[in-house]
Design an enzyme around this catalytic site. Sequence first.
Site, PDB file in Angstrom:
ATOM      1  N   SER C  98       0.805  -1.235   0.000  1.00 52.68           N
ATOM      2  CA  SER C  98       0.000   0.000   0.000  1.00 52.68           C
ATOM      3  C   SER C  98       0.831   1.275   0.000  1.00 52.68           C
ATOM      4  O   SER C  98       0.277   2.362  -0.123  1.00 52.68           O
ATOM      5  CB  SER C  98      -0.990  -0.016   1.159  1.00 52.68           C
ATOM      6  N   LYS C 141      -6.373   4.304   8.673  1.00 50.47           N
ATOM      7  CA  LYS C 141      -5.454   5.226   8.021  1.00 50.47           C
ATOM      8  C   LYS C 141      -5.998   6.656   8.020  1.00 50.47           C
ATOM      9  O   LYS C 141      -5.256   7.613   8.245  1.00 50.47           O
ATOM     10  CB  LYS C 141      -5.188   4.757   6.587  1.00 50.47           C
TER      11      LYS C 141
END
Lengths: 199, 199, 199, 199, 199, 199
Positions: C98, C141
């Site tokens: 990611s 996140k």
Amino acid sequence: TPESAERTAVPGVATGLAVTGAGGDVLFVEASLAERDTGGAGLVLTGQLGDVMKESAQIALSYLRSRGPELGFPVDGLADRAVHVHVPAGAVPKDGPSAGITMTTALASLLSGRPVRADVAMTGEVSLTGRVLPIGGVKQKLLAAHRAGITTVLLPQRNEPDLDGVPESVREALEIHLVGDVREVLDLALQPATAAAAA
Amino acid sequence: TPESAERTAVPGVATGLAVTGAGGDVLFVEASLAERDTGGAGLVLTGQLGDVMKESAQIALSYLRSRGPELGFPVDGLADRAVHVHVPAGAVPKDGPSAGITMTTALASLLSGRPVRADVAMTGEVSLTGRVLPIGGVKQKLLAAHRAGITTVLLPQRNEPDLDGVPESVREALEIHLVGDVREVLDLALQPATAAAAA
Amino acid sequence: TPESAERTAVPGVATGLAVTGAGGDVLFVEASLAERDTGGAGLVLTGQLGDVMKESAQIALSYLRSRGPELGFPVDGLADRAVHVHVPAGAVPKDGPSAGITMTTALASLLSGRPVRADVAMTGEVSLTGRVLPIGGVKQKLLAAHRAGITTVLLPQRNEPDLDGVPESVREALEIHLVGDVREVLDLALQPATAAAAA
Amino acid sequence: TPESAERTAVPGVATGLAVTGAGGDVLFVEASLAERDTGGAGLVLTGQLGDVMKESAQIALSYLRSRGPELGFPVDGLADRAVHVHVPAGAVPKDGPSAGITMTTALASLLSGRPVRADVAMTGEVSLTGRVLPIGGVKQKLLAAHRAGITTVLLPQRNEPDLDGVPESVREALEIHLVGDVREVLDLALQPATAAAAA
Amino acid sequence: TPESAERTAVPGVATGLAVTGAGGDVLFVEASLAERDTGGAGLVLTGQLGDVMKESAQIALSYLRSRGPELGFPVDGLADRAVHVHVPAGAVPKDGPSAGITMTTALASLLSGRPVRADVAMTGEVSLTGRVLPIGGVKQKLLAAHRAGITTVLLPQRNEPDLDGVPESVREALEIHLVGDVREVLDLALQPATAAAAA
Amino acid sequence: TPESAERTAVPGVATGLAVTGAGGDVLFVEASLAERDTGGAGLVLTGQLGDVMKESAQIALSYLRSRGPELGFPVDGLADRAVHVHVPAGAVPKDGPSAGITMTTALASLLSGRPVRADVAMTGEVSLTGRVLPIGGVKQKLLAAHRAGITTVLLPQRNEPDLDGVPESVREALEIHLVGDVREVLDLALQPATAAAAA
Ligand SMILES: [Ca+2]
Ligand SMILES: [Ca+2]
Ligand SMILES: [Ca+2]
Ligand SMILES: [Ca+2]
Ligand SMILES: [Ca+2]
Ligand SMILES: [Ca+2]
Ligand SMILES: [Ca+2]
Ligand SMILES: [Ca+2]
Ligand SMILES: [Ca+2]
Ligand SMILES: [Ca+2]
Ligand SMILES: [Ca+2]
Ligand SMILES: [Ca+2]
């Protein structure tokens, strides 16, 4: 000592001292340099050396590659030629940092063409700046040197206290030099250039 | 401190602080650069360094390869010459990121020819952009620096809160600099070029 | 956000978002390019990166090596110079795909000299053709970005459904861009060249 | 099929078919070539590929390196430039030889600049001389292709018997080509040069 | 034999014989040479080959690199070009030294452009000087060759005693050549240059 | 002895003696040198050699690379050409240092074009300076040499005491040379250059 005399007759061989399972022993560090344009390059290490001992050889070579010129050891011969350091016997695993000054001496002998004195054996870790650091097994190593007919031994300065544990007869029989910098080792162990030329 | 004075007398050696099984200790990072055309290349790392510590050395070298010129450290000498970073003692395994600024300082000293101040020890992770990141073991490291006769210590800014746990007598005896960027470290630790020329 | 402002002040640093054992966190991807003729070459990766994350860095670099010129990023500076990508903290293992767009952004910033906007953080896998692929941990996140004072977040288009699970207050506070191609990321995250020149 | 259309819009991407834990799936093989003088070389493989799949990529590249010129694929662009083959998703381990013809097609597309037809998917092992060898999972792969909106599938000639196990509705809906040599694959899958030029 | 005829139609492919879990089998060794300036170099080995079989390929290549010119096989084409040896099927692990002469034949065919005779299969270890050394599984291998429609088999001279265990009908049907040197293999297996030119 | 005669008919092959699970045995060390500009380089070792035996081959090659010229063995042919040392049988694992002088002899024969005498077999570790060091299994090795029709055996000087354990009939039948330096081995084992020219 017949054996170290034979072994160190050519430049590139130095006599070291090691601790083995059966007390101490003399060992020989052999170094060679490939002729120019024979296809080799870099540092080849043999003799079933462990990680720490392989690093010692790299330190010895880097020391000479950076400090060699100012000490009078020509290093321009190292470009594009394989350097090989071997420690017989080939099948016996070996490790530890205490062959550092012996490896430096063997390589300096090789580069200068000055043979190592046959009556000298040595033990000591070497740092990248040439400091001689203390090692273990002083008693067993001195006994082994004496047994092998060695008359001069180079030890790290910081191992001086360990001499108390060595039998007086052995200490008397040996000329022991305590060294703090590998330049002292090279001064003591390498034959003068003139002697080498005559050899 | 006699030992760090001897050790750092030549450019390329910086004094670090480490946590060991038995509290803290002083360690020395040694860097050397092979003479041109002596057959080496790349980065050689010795001293039984773990993965993280090897990465620290790569970060320190990359920092200087990219930022060196603007900071006044000549890096053109790095082409086609082996850089060797060694951390004695050779047989003791070492790991962790906290020698990052010490490695950067040793390499910057080597490149510039400016010796590191003998009274200075340091600890701190370094990032690729030169940020100084916090480390562990502040108390043990400061105690070890004091024991070793060090008078000036460089610590990461972000470790300031850890100073509360250090005995006041030690804090008083030491000049402690909290640093956020490795440029501050280099300014504080490297002797001025003129002093180096006189050395 | 003081930290990302300091970190991204120089070209070559981008702010990413990661999932850790303790929720989400902000991370910084740092990239550097060795000066010409300083002895380095290839791609150096540090920060205890796992296999997948190392592959992400290779993909980011290959994307720019093949598409850079048509996008206006000069890549001729890459020949014979070492590229180093580091993700602090040095001792913390990291893995996963990611950080792909963050690595691409850090490298594009390095090549162009255009700094990354300090208020922007991002997460997304990148493919070799620049497609932005979905990732996990959107909620953690975004919470982490918000906590860190980030105001703009770049997310993969295909993660749009995951926004439903994010608290409305966080979604409101953040400017969230859903992106399908890394070119959108570069447009949004890099400061214009003129701003960079003025920086 | 929107996804394969987007994915294969640029040269260098081919649509493959794989068997996964959850039936069959479409996968995309992406290939890129670094611009000249950007520091890369050799073959870079990413996507958590297993040994067998990595070997497939080497076979695909060697096939084109040796047979490319006679088939009209320029290979002189490969000298001193890194070829990268990636198979998203980056974190999903993949293995097996059945992506061989897909990899060959992606690379041939990259070299020729001819995009791969978006309506075509394929599966088949490739040998070093271009023979198409049989693979497993024909039924799951055809179902997956159908689900993904693919209309043309390329299968190894020697898998013809496996078509009996595929539902008639799927076989009817798909145009299935049985191929014995990778040249047939390239003829069927690559858009003609003129179409590519117009794209 | 349709399969070996198709497989060996191009230079660089030779038919071998192997022992598998299910008796004997025919295998094909494929060799290719990258076009000049296509970025490859060295020997690439694929087909999930074990250590011993990889060494066989190195021996076959070294034999031709040193003896090729005196035997009429041009080897100057090998400089700076990748040689690839593959043994399908790609996912089946293979090992052992008995493909040595098959690998030598495939490479000699590749270098000379002379195709291998489609009716010939072979098995035998090869030494670096071209000696053909005995192998195992003679009976299974001859049965497999017969089943596959092969009419001529090359066996090591020192395997002659093993022929006693082969059914008389198989021995009758096959033309069996016992060979001691790989030069005999090449003479028997490669089509004459003129035939190749006509092919 | 028919086998060693056939095997050593070309330069580059020397007959050694080994201890195996079933007593002693004769083995052949084969060496080859790639023609110039055929793409190889370095030292290739095959025959399932263990670490110690691989190191023996490196020592043998380094000895000749550094001492070859003064002994009359041309080494300039080694630049940029692959040296391959193989010890059949290819699938039998082998280890130990006792093939050292055999490897040196095979390589010296290869470099000089002087074949090795077919009636000579040898065993002995070699050091980097050419010292012949003692090995084990003297009795089994001499019995094996005798069985194989060898008439002359070269043994390390320091193995002289082991001859007491060898049956008198075998000792009588064999001409045994005790050697201390590999130069003696080369003098005894290599045919004179004139004989080689006539071969
Ligand atoms: Ca170790
Ligand atoms: Ca004394
Ligand atoms: Ca580790
Ligand atoms: Ca103070
Ligand atoms: Ca992994
Ligand atoms: Ca918002
Ligand atoms: Ca595998
Ligand atoms: Ca149909
Ligand atoms: Ca094996
Ligand atoms: Ca017959
Ligand atoms: Ca071993
Ligand atoms: Ca006798």
